[in-house]
Motif scaffolding. Sequence first.
Motif, short mmCIF file in Angstrom:
data_model
loop_
_atom_site.label_atom_id
_atom_site.label_comp_id
_atom_site.label_asym_id
_atom_site.label_seq_id
_atom_site.Cartn_x
_atom_site.Cartn_y
_atom_site.Cartn_z
N ARG A 117 0.82 -1.20 0.00
CA ARG A 117 0.00 0.00 0.00
C ARG A 117 0.86 1.26 0.00
NH1 ARG A 117 -4.55 1.51 -1.72
NH2 ARG A 117 -5.40 -0.46 -1.00
N ARG A 121 0.83 4.08 -3.03
CA ARG A 121 0.49 5.48 -2.78
C ARG A 121 1.54 6.44 -3.34
NH1 ARG A 121 -1.66 4.67 3.45
NH2 ARG A 121 -3.87 4.32 2.92
N ASP A 276 -5.77 5.75 -2.22
CA ASP A 276 -6.46 4.89 -1.26
C ASP A 276 -7.32 3.84 -1.96
OD1 ASP A 276 -5.48 6.22 1.07
OD2 ASP A 276 -6.87 7.86 0.65
N ALA A 279 -4.91 -1.32 -4.91
CA ALA A 279 -3.49 -1.26 -5.27
C ALA A 279 -3.24 -2.18 -6.45
CB ALA A 279 -2.62 -1.64 -4.09
#
Length: 489
Positions: A117, A121, A276, A279
């Motif tokens: 994650r 991001r 968010d 992924a």
Amino acid sequence: MIIGVDVGTSVTKASLLDREGSAMVTHSVRSTLRRAPGGRVEQDLDEVVDSVVRVVRQVVTEAERERQPIEALAITGQGDGLWLRDEQGDQVGPALSWLDARASGVMDRWAETGVLRQVYRLTGSGMFSGSAGPLLAHLAEHDPDRLRRAAVAGYCVDAIVQRFTGEITVDASDASLPFLDVAARTYSERAIAAAGLSGYRELLADPAPLGKLFALSGRAAKQLGLPSGLPVSAGPFDLPACAFGAGIREPGDGTLVIGTTLGCQVLRDEVDFDPDGEAAGMWLATPQPQRYLSVMPAMVGTANLDWVLRTVGAGIEELEPLLGGSRPGAGGVSALSFLSNSGERAPFVEPYARGQFTGLSLETTPADLVRAMCEAVAYAARHNLETAGLTGEVSACGGGARSAAWSQIFADVLGRPLHVPHEEGVGARGAAMTAWDSLGEPVDRQRWAQARRVVQPHPSAVEFYERGYREYLDSIDRARPLWRQRPTD
């Protein structure tokens, strides 16, 4: 003329391409994938380089016979994986293929600790076990001496370019997954640190500038039968090369590579992802400034077709009559096409996703099963392309695009015309297009795009498949909670 080379996972091809995008001659040779316990899938760099030498020499011989001058050597090939070399370009152990699964444990750990994650991001790229990041982390843990002996941790294309030119480089498209800030075309040091790989940062070559050409060394020139100093173009790797070779031109245009798995790509003029969100997928830098590819590399494709044909006892030559023997909707049978042992990675990530057939009855025919699976793969293609931002024209290439009946299903499900290039070697085409751009002699892209057959959607089928697609999405929503209940040993 330009010689375009596409170094695939199992086949290396070289084509002599003219400025109309036509291949005057093509030669190919197979490469070897070496599989071993623990999910290992490797290739020998020396053998791969030799495969390039063999096919290029064959093309050069025919070009000389026709008195066709060669302007450049344009190289594309498989992406991902990990190709470790020393300063001289010699391999430091076998190359780790993008199919390699030895880093699955790293991926599980990174998923649990939030590393996946964090990297997503920062870069918009979702990793998988065959990408460079987890493979580097696996070697750092289990074979650090091998990394200490290496000067560069790169990919297939730049490994070949180093052998032919002596240059250590990497194309920005290859470097994009997983640590590149694609818009800036520089590595995200924060992403590298999040993966615990800052100590190996020096192994990552900085991406070559836009339009960079390299010079063929004297030694390589003798091997290939080409002039010393001939310009060499390095990349992009096969996915973006196929996109441009198939005719993608404007932001919003998409390309569907119907191979063993689906490569769903959409050209964009800005990098735009939800940090968010899922992924999944990746963003790739391209040979064009301020142009990026949003890529969804699904795990479904012609492997699904091969499986269902084997299951019903049919050969590929029977695909057209089978699809013709079942109407849209497959006699009430529907499918989810997630047959890979690795689950799915785009447009969502579910390692334990599995396939299914529903609506079976005693009246279900082999043709219904084949059509249901082909429709499911087409639904997956639409799901991925729409997630990637499709708004414009769609082109298609790869083995699955050779089927007229399956191409029609894709067009009907997408609700858009499907443009299929007459030339099958679109990867080499895209590499040659990039080389001519770098030489300052860009080709007429509009003319290249005209060399395609167009599969028009049938309005009645479009309406039918619109309802089917909504049901497909609902089926996935219902299945995902079940997939997350991991099977027990």
